[in-house]
Design an enzyme around this catalytic site. Structure first.
Site, short mmCIF file in Angstrom:
data_model
loop_
_atom_site.label_atom_id
_atom_site.label_comp_id
_atom_site.label_asym_id
_atom_site.label_seq_id
_atom_site.Cartn_x
_atom_site.Cartn_y
_atom_site.Cartn_z
N THR A 255 -1.53 40.48 17.35
CA THR A 255 -1.26 41.33 18.51
C THR A 255 -1.39 42.80 18.11
O THR A 255 -1.13 43.17 16.98
CB THR A 255 0.16 41.06 19.02
OG1 THR A 255 0.24 39.69 19.43
CG2 THR A 255 0.54 41.96 20.17
N VAL B 294 1.72 31.60 27.88
CA VAL B 294 1.95 33.05 27.91
C VAL B 294 3.03 33.37 26.90
O VAL B 294 4.09 32.74 26.87
CB VAL B 294 2.39 33.51 29.32
CG1 VAL B 294 2.75 34.99 29.31
CG2 VAL B 294 1.29 33.24 30.33
#
Length: 358
Positions: free
Chosen positions: A235, A264
């Site tokens: 990320t 998610v």
């Protein structure tokens, strides 16, 4: 912790690009190896020394600039109330067992990310402007697990998540499980600015993006650079404090490789992977999203500061090294408080991160 006192106007701007090597017991900073907690300006040819201080503007000039930018239709926000600003970025936590050559490629991209954000802030752009611009550099690079370089799910499909938050207004926007949006962080901003919602998902988010002029690409566009997808939690995120001393945070990711379709993580969830509040701090997280969701990690750092009287470093260290670790999770955060102090704790082997301050 990694808190810092405010820089005085006479201090030179400083910058660091750091690859944390938890197992080796030191941080690599520019061309030198320093023990944890040690800091230094980088070498003369580094991005740090290309940062020059802007002109000292008198109050009445600053006022005129502010009024002009406010009254002119379509003018970009201008923020020049103070001279100092800070921007912090991360490129993901994980093993980071990579070659020297690949580490240098990451280092150069991190420096580009920092310089992009710095240029926005130095010219009077808002913290939110800087966050978006800096994250887009990493989304476009193909060497981070975000945007072009995103990993694929169990059906070999890319699904992207991103979010942003404005610490001054507490407004936020996010997208999740999108497959055709070139820069998800930009569309997260559009959700914040051009809808009454916070989070849009999948095809609904893609239709909204296209309607609002965002760049839509064929799914084949998303392809990591060969040999660069070697860290588990790649990320990317940025937090910033602008020259009005407003905070902002943003996070973007391709999620976990091999995840179930529709999964998610924490990155698009305000309070878990992203949070910003001028009363406390701005946070962007990286790691195993399920644990950061369960621990409400980003907001918990803010809450420990606001209600528990903790410093930024105390709060961030507790959440990563105690709370997330006790759940069995791995990862880290970057965090920045309203005074300009920085914290960057992680419990993995490494976390690519850097900051610039003026």
């Amino acid at each position: 912790g990694e808190d810092r006192p405010n820089l005085t106007p006479s201090c030179a701007p400083k910058c660091e690009v750091i690859f944390g090597r938890l197992l080796r017991g030191y941080f690599r900073v520019g061309p030198r190896d320093l023990r944890p907690g040690a800091y230094s300006e980088m070498a003369p040819n580094s991005v740090c020394h290309t940062f020059s201080e802007g002109p000292q503007m008198k109050p009445y000039i600053s006022l005129l600039v502010f009024l002009f930018s406010t009254l002119m239709p379509g003018a970009a926000p201008t923020c020049t109330q103070y001279e100092d600003f800070t921007l912090v970025m991360h490129g993901g936590a994980g093993s980071w067992n990579i070659s020297v050559e690949k580490e240098e490629a990451y280092r150069l991209k991190i420096q580009e990310t920092l310089e992009t954000g710095k240029n926005v802030l130095q010219k009077g752009g808002t913290s939110l402007d800087a966050v978006i611009a800096a994250i887009r550099v990493m989304e476009d690079s193909a060497i981070f697990n975000a945007g072009k370089g995103a990993v694929r799910n169990s059906q070999n499909v890319v699904e992207l998540d991103a979010s942003v938050m404005d610490g001054n207004t507490l407004r936020a926007g996010a997208v999740a499980a999108v497959k055709t949006i070139k820069n998800p962080v930009h569309v997260a901003l559009l959700v914040m600015e051009h809808s009454s919602h916070v989070l849009l998902t999948s095809q609904g988010a893609e239709r909204f993006a296209e309607t609002n002029g965002a760049t839509i690409v064929d799914p084949s566009y998303f392809k990591p650079a060969p040999g660069y997808l070697v860290h588990e939690f790649g990320t990317v995120g940025v937090v910033a404090r602008d020259r009005c001393h407003n905070l902002a945070a943003g996070t973007s990711t391709g999620g976990l490789q091999g995840k179930l379709p529709g999964r998610v993580g924490d990155s698009p969830l305000i309070g878990s992977g992203t949070y910003a509040n001028n009363q406390t701090c701005a946070v962007s997280a990286t790691g195993q999203g399920e644990y950061f969701i369960r621990g409400v990690a980003a907001h918990s750092i803010s809450a420990l500061m606001e209600y528990g009287g903790k410093s930024l470093s105390e709060a961030a260290d507790f959440i990563i090294k105690k709370k997330i670790s006790s759940l069995g999770g791995a990862g880290g955060v970057i965090a920045l408080d309203i005074a300009g102090n920085i914290a960057m704790p992680f419990n993995t082997n490494g976390m690519a991160r850097g900051y610039v301050r003026h």
